[in-house]
Design an enzyme around this catalytic site. Structure first.
Site, PDB file in Angstrom:
ATOM      1  N   GLY A   1       3.835  -9.470   2.489  1.00 57.68           N
ATOM      2  CA  GLY A   1       4.024  -9.566   3.927  1.00 57.68           C
ATOM      3  C   GLY A   1       3.236 -10.707   4.535  1.00 57.68           C
ATOM      4  O   GLY A   1       2.672 -10.591   5.620  1.00 57.68           O
TER       5      GLY A   1
ATOM      6  N   SER B   1       4.284 -13.775   5.470  1.00 58.18           N
ATOM      7  CA  SER B   1       5.020 -14.798   6.208  1.00 58.18           C
ATOM      8  C   SER B   1       4.549 -14.908   7.651  1.00 58.18           C
ATOM      9  O   SER B   1       4.829 -15.903   8.329  1.00 58.18           O
ATOM     10  CB  SER B   1       6.521 -14.501   6.178  1.00 58.18           C
ATOM     11  OG  SER B   1       6.804 -13.256   6.796  1.00 58.18           O
TER      12      SER B   1
ATOM     13  N   ASP C   1      12.295  -8.634  -1.407  1.00 58.31           N
ATOM     14  CA  ASP C   1      12.438  -7.413  -0.627  1.00 58.31           C
ATOM     15  C   ASP C   1      11.740  -6.320  -1.426  1.00 58.31           C
ATOM     16  O   ASP C   1      12.256  -5.867  -2.454  1.00 58.31           O
ATOM     17  CB  ASP C   1      13.919  -7.083  -0.429  1.00 58.31           C
ATOM     18  CG  ASP C   1      14.137  -5.781   0.336  1.00 58.31           C
ATOM     19  OD1 ASP C   1      13.163  -5.044   0.584  1.00 58.31           O
ATOM     20  OD2 ASP C   1      15.298  -5.495   0.687  1.00 58.31           O
TER      21      ASP C   1
ATOM     22  N   ASN D   1      -0.105  -5.666   1.960  1.00 56.61           N
ATOM     23  CA  ASN D   1      -0.112  -5.785   3.413  1.00 56.61           C
ATOM     24  C   ASN D   1       1.250  -5.505   4.050  1.00 56.61           C
ATOM     25  O   ASN D   1       1.316  -5.066   5.197  1.00 56.61           O
ATOM     26  CB  ASN D   1      -0.564  -7.201   3.810  1.00 56.61           C
ATOM     27  CG  ASN D   1      -0.312  -7.498   5.264  1.00 56.61           C
ATOM     28  OD1 ASN D   1      -0.981  -6.988   6.158  1.00 56.61           O
ATOM     29  ND2 ASN D   1       0.687  -8.338   5.526  1.00 56.61           N
TER      30      ASN D   1
ATOM     31  N   SER E   1      -3.607   1.690   8.598  1.00 53.92           N
ATOM     32  CA  SER E   1      -3.558   1.693  10.054  1.00 53.92           C
ATOM     33  C   SER E   1      -4.327   2.898  10.573  1.00 53.92           C
ATOM     34  O   SER E   1      -4.460   3.918   9.875  1.00 53.92           O
ATOM     35  CB  SER E   1      -2.103   1.782  10.531  1.00 53.92           C
ATOM     36  OG  SER E   1      -2.029   2.059  11.915  1.00 53.92           O
TER      37      SER E   1
ATOM     38  N   TYR F   1       5.983   6.251  10.115  1.00 55.54           N
ATOM     39  CA  TYR F   1       4.893   5.285   9.926  1.00 55.54           C
ATOM     40  C   TYR F   1       3.572   6.017   9.719  1.00 55.54           C
ATOM     41  O   TYR F   1       2.798   5.670   8.815  1.00 55.54           O
ATOM     42  CB  TYR F   1       4.821   4.376  11.154  1.00 55.54           C
ATOM     43  CG  TYR F   1       3.805   3.266  11.047  1.00 55.54           C
ATOM     44  CD1 TYR F   1       4.047   2.145  10.271  1.00 55.54           C
ATOM     45  CD2 TYR F   1       2.606   3.333  11.750  1.00 55.54           C
ATOM     46  CE1 TYR F   1       3.122   1.111  10.181  1.00 55.54           C
ATOM     47  CE2 TYR F   1       1.675   2.321  11.673  1.00 55.54           C
ATOM     48  CZ  TYR F   1       1.935   1.208  10.892  1.00 55.54           C
ATOM     49  OH  TYR F   1       1.010   0.195  10.809  1.00 55.54           O
TER      50      TYR F   1
ATOM     51  N   LYS G   1       1.317   5.756   6.143  1.00 55.03           N
ATOM     52  CA  LYS G   1      -0.044   5.222   6.105  1.00 55.03           C
ATOM     53  C   LYS G   1      -1.056   6.272   5.650  1.00 55.03           C
ATOM     54  O   LYS G   1      -2.016   5.949   4.945  1.00 55.03           O
ATOM     55  CB  LYS G   1      -0.423   4.665   7.476  1.00 55.03           C
ATOM     56  CG  LYS G   1       0.371   3.416   7.865  1.00 55.03           C
ATOM     57  CD  LYS G   1       0.231   2.292   6.833  1.00 55.03           C
ATOM     58  CE  LYS G   1       0.911   1.014   7.282  1.00 55.03           C
ATOM     59  NZ  LYS G   1       0.773  -0.087   6.288  1.00 55.03           N
TER      60      LYS G   1
END
Length: 251
Positions: free
Chosen positions: A12, A14, A62, A89, A141, A156, A160
């Site tokens: 992750g 980018s 992906d 990440n 998170s 989510y 996490k």
């Protein structure tokens, strides 16, 4: 903190936290493996990394697909012959109310990206990390332990929480090999992943929800990641480091 000639995978990377971490590792002398899906953004990050003297490896992948996760490790070892640090990440969330008819579709997508992919990538990376006595930093998170937005991003939260428990489990398992595993749990950070929060809040409201009345920038989280991946943290494993401007204190 010198990472001279260390090989670091950052998924992750980018944009956001991942991009900041990749660029900072490169600045400190590392060979960086940039992993993402947006080729234009990855090229931009790669150019910034290359300014510090080492050409990064860019892998378009992906991570919800097993063969593409395997490609990340295969191409890293083919190019550099080793792996020192893995930064899991990459992550995403979608608003999905558990009472909605399509809840499971969103749930499976989030769990595949946020939990299954890091687990599989870690599984593949372990033999190489044992050889280098390397380490892993998993980006979680505050959502792993705090419920907010009226549970509208429940998937989510669950992903996490699972990542945190996985991290502690493998920290104990890999300690005998000298491999450390730690967790960074940010609060609100100005990154692409939070753009979807516009459905329930604004950046200003998020900042006001923290006791310090501010949002973190990606570089702040990158600095914490580098500390945990460095020799300065050689006695730290199985730990979670929260950087949230006091967000959880108000929950």
């Amino acid at each position: 903190m010198s990472f001279d000639n260390k090989v670091v995978i950052v998924t992750g990377s980018s944009s956001g936290i991942g991009a900041a971490a990749a660029i900072t590792f490169a600045k400190e002398g590392a060979y960086v493996v940039i992993v993402g899906r947006n080729e234009e953004k990855m090229k931009n990050v790669s150019n910034k990394c290359e300014c510090f003297g080492k050409k990064p490896l860019v892998v378009k992948a992906d991570i919800s697909k097993d063969d593409e996760v395997k490609k990340i490790i295969d191409e890293t070892i083919k190019r550099f012959g080793k792996l020192d640090i893995l930064i899991n990440n990459a992550g995403m969330f979608v608003p999905n109310d558990i009472t909605s008819d399509n809840f499971m579709e969103g749930y499976d997508r989030v769990m595949n990206i946020n939990l299954r992919a890091p687990v599989y990538l870690t599984h593949l990376a372990i033999p190489y990390l044992i050889k280098t006595k390397g380490n892993i930093v998993n980006i979680s998170s505050v959502a792993a332990t705090s419920i907010f937005f009226a549970s509208s991003i429940l998937s989510y939260f669950v992903s996490k929480a699972g990542l945190n428990h996985f991290s502690r489990g493998i920290a104990l398992k890999l300690a005998e090999h000298g491999v450390r595993v730690n967790i960074v749990s940010p609060g609100p950070v100005r990154t692409d992943i939070l753009d979807t929060t516009s459905a329930f809040t604004t950046w200003d409201k998020l900042a006001e929800s923290t006791p310090l009345k501010r949002l973190s920038e990606p570089q702040e989280i990158a600095d914490l990641i580098l500390f945990l991946a460095s020799e300065k943290a050689k006695g730290i494993t199985g730990s979670e480091f929260i950087s949230d401007n006091g967000f959880v204190l108000a929950k």
